[in-house]
Scaffold this active site. Sequence first.
Site, PDB file in Angstrom:
ATOM      1  CD  GLU A 176      36.806  16.319  11.324  1.00 17.46           C
ATOM      2  OE1 GLU A 176      37.113  16.610  12.487  1.00 17.46           O
ATOM      3  OE2 GLU A 176      37.647  16.194  10.411  1.00 17.46           O
ATOM      4  CD  GLU A 379      37.426  19.908   7.687  1.00 20.60           C
ATOM      5  OE1 GLU A 379      38.473  19.562   8.279  1.00 20.60           O
ATOM      6  OE2 GLU A 379      36.382  20.205   8.275  1.00 20.60           O
TER       7      GLU A 379
HETATM    8  C1  BG6 Z   1      39.198  18.844  11.071  1.00 18.87           C
HETATM    9  C2  BG6 Z   1      38.226  19.884  11.539  1.00 18.87           C
HETATM   10  O1  BG6 Z   1      39.329  17.914  12.072  1.00 18.87           O
HETATM   11  O2  BG6 Z   1      40.518  19.168  10.882  1.00 18.87           O
HETATM   12  C3  BG6 Z   1      38.699  21.324  11.374  1.00 18.87           C
HETATM   13  O3  BG6 Z   1      36.959  19.731  10.964  1.00 18.87           O
HETATM   14  C4  BG6 Z   1      40.174  21.380  11.690  1.00 18.87           C
HETATM   15  O4  BG6 Z   1      37.923  22.140  12.191  1.00 18.87           O
HETATM   16  C5  BG6 Z   1      40.924  20.509  10.704  1.00 18.87           C
HETATM   17  O5  BG6 Z   1      40.681  22.681  11.677  1.00 18.87           O
HETATM   18  C6  BG6 Z   1      42.427  20.535  10.824  1.00 18.87           C
HETATM   19  O6  BG6 Z   1      42.831  20.283  12.135  1.00 18.87           O
HETATM   20  P1  BG6 Z   1      43.773  21.299  12.899  1.00 18.87           P
HETATM   21  O7  BG6 Z   1      43.885  20.793  14.274  1.00 18.87           O
HETATM   22  O8  BG6 Z   1      45.055  21.291  12.167  1.00 18.87           O
HETATM   23  O9  BG6 Z   1      43.098  22.617  12.816  1.00 18.87           O
END
Ligand code: BG6
Length: 480
Positions: A176, A379
């Site tokens: 990201e 993701e």
């Molecule tokens: C993304 C990141 O922004 O979102 C991850 O690459 C992160 O590292 C994921 O865990 C989800 O966000 P959060 O705050 O729910 O863990």
Amino acid sequence: MTVFPKNFLWGGATAANQYEGAWDVDGKGVSTADLLLGGTYDKPRTFTKEVKPGAYYPSHQGSDFYHHYKEDINLLAGMGYKTYRLSVAWTRIFPNGDETEPNQKGLEFYRDVFEECHKYGIEPLVTISHYEMPYHLTEAYGGWGSRKVIDFYVKYAETLFKEYKGLVKYWLTFNEINIGMMFGGYMSLGLPIKDGAAPFNPEMSDEDIQNNLQGLHHQFVASALAVKIGHKINPDNMIGCMIAGNVNYPLTSNPDDVLKAQFANEINNYYCGDVQVRGAYPHFAKRFWADHNVKLNITAEDAEVLKEGTVDYYSFSYYSSNALTTDPSKSEAAGNFSTGVKNPYLKYSEWGWAMDPKGLRWYLNDVYGRYGIPIMVVENGLGARDEVESDGSINDDYRIEYLKGHVEQMKEAIKDGVDLIGYTPWGCIDLVSAGTGQMAKRYGFVYVDRDDDEKGDFSRKPKKSYYWYKKVIESNGEEL
Ligand code: BG6
């Protein structure tokens, strides 16, 4: 014939600082993530300059993958994974970041992990830097604010490419990367912050923007150099960028709202995407810099490197979408990574993230139309509380529903003509949240017995979604 291509890379994703634990084991150094305390939805995480005895730092134990990797990879294989996205902790390889020789124990650990993956035919997909760097680089050099950090990163990346030649083919240079230009000065760029400060800074002054964009420029150059070296070491290497996918809708058809959403999509998605995929800053960058009094130091050599080191594929994360308006009377949406106002057509998670599968189709088409190179969704997922029933089962139907909706929309995008090559939902085995540091915000197909009071024995248990995803993979996305 299935809609998803025959060799589609089904899998899941994790990051070292949220998952591995063993933060000071076998020569590992202190990373920027190791100095972040746990928070909650209402209470932001904060940074401490030194590790305070007795305080809770979620990365220190994570989900203890370090001591569970064989069991975990076996569980992933049980779902039929074709790929597993994980990150390497820079501090296991170069504990301070500026050493001349790597830490052999760190190299061995990842070799064992990659070999374990290959035992089951799982292709590792490695993020070289995921929201962390050696804290020493922040303290001694000012993090990515310094050009010197480019050389340290390149040396680290080169070490990985050489060491794991033949074991790893798919790479991502930075997780990201665009969070660095939004609010991730510490988290993404390792820029120094005050003791007690939060790692996210949503209120950025022009000076902050200047510092973040210069740091980001250094990351772009480092990424491009890594792509060049990675290809030289092994021409089969596929090296990608990774962008936090921002879907910004205008709340109304008021042209001001439309322009606001367009600008947000340009700045949040294309600023970084264009540099990494096209090899140059986009047309709107100059005006943005001028509007914020930003003067970047970009050398002629940098510009050449950016042109030569473009990525092989585009990857991104996608969780939710934003609705934007210029109407000041509308209330702000909640959520630690969300911006904008509530979208009346969407439902929201407990953490305030809009659930919007169609936004994924929109984004895939938008980005493919701009770049025309293979794309991976690396993701995606729903952070939610899970209940363990009295019989030990975990019935996460809400997660299945969320993921099903997104797989359906990926299918539509493939039918639209998008060259989508892989899907790795986030936190496939429960891990610590990056935003809040909570364990309670779970994403996994596999439950990890650990809570925010540091209780639990780290034992693993498949949830209902585990069996659902296994079927999805088996049927190559046909049975949802
Ligand atoms: C993304 C990141 O922004 O979102 C991850 O690459 C992160 O590292 C994921 O865990 C989800 O966000 P959060 O705050 O729910 O863990």
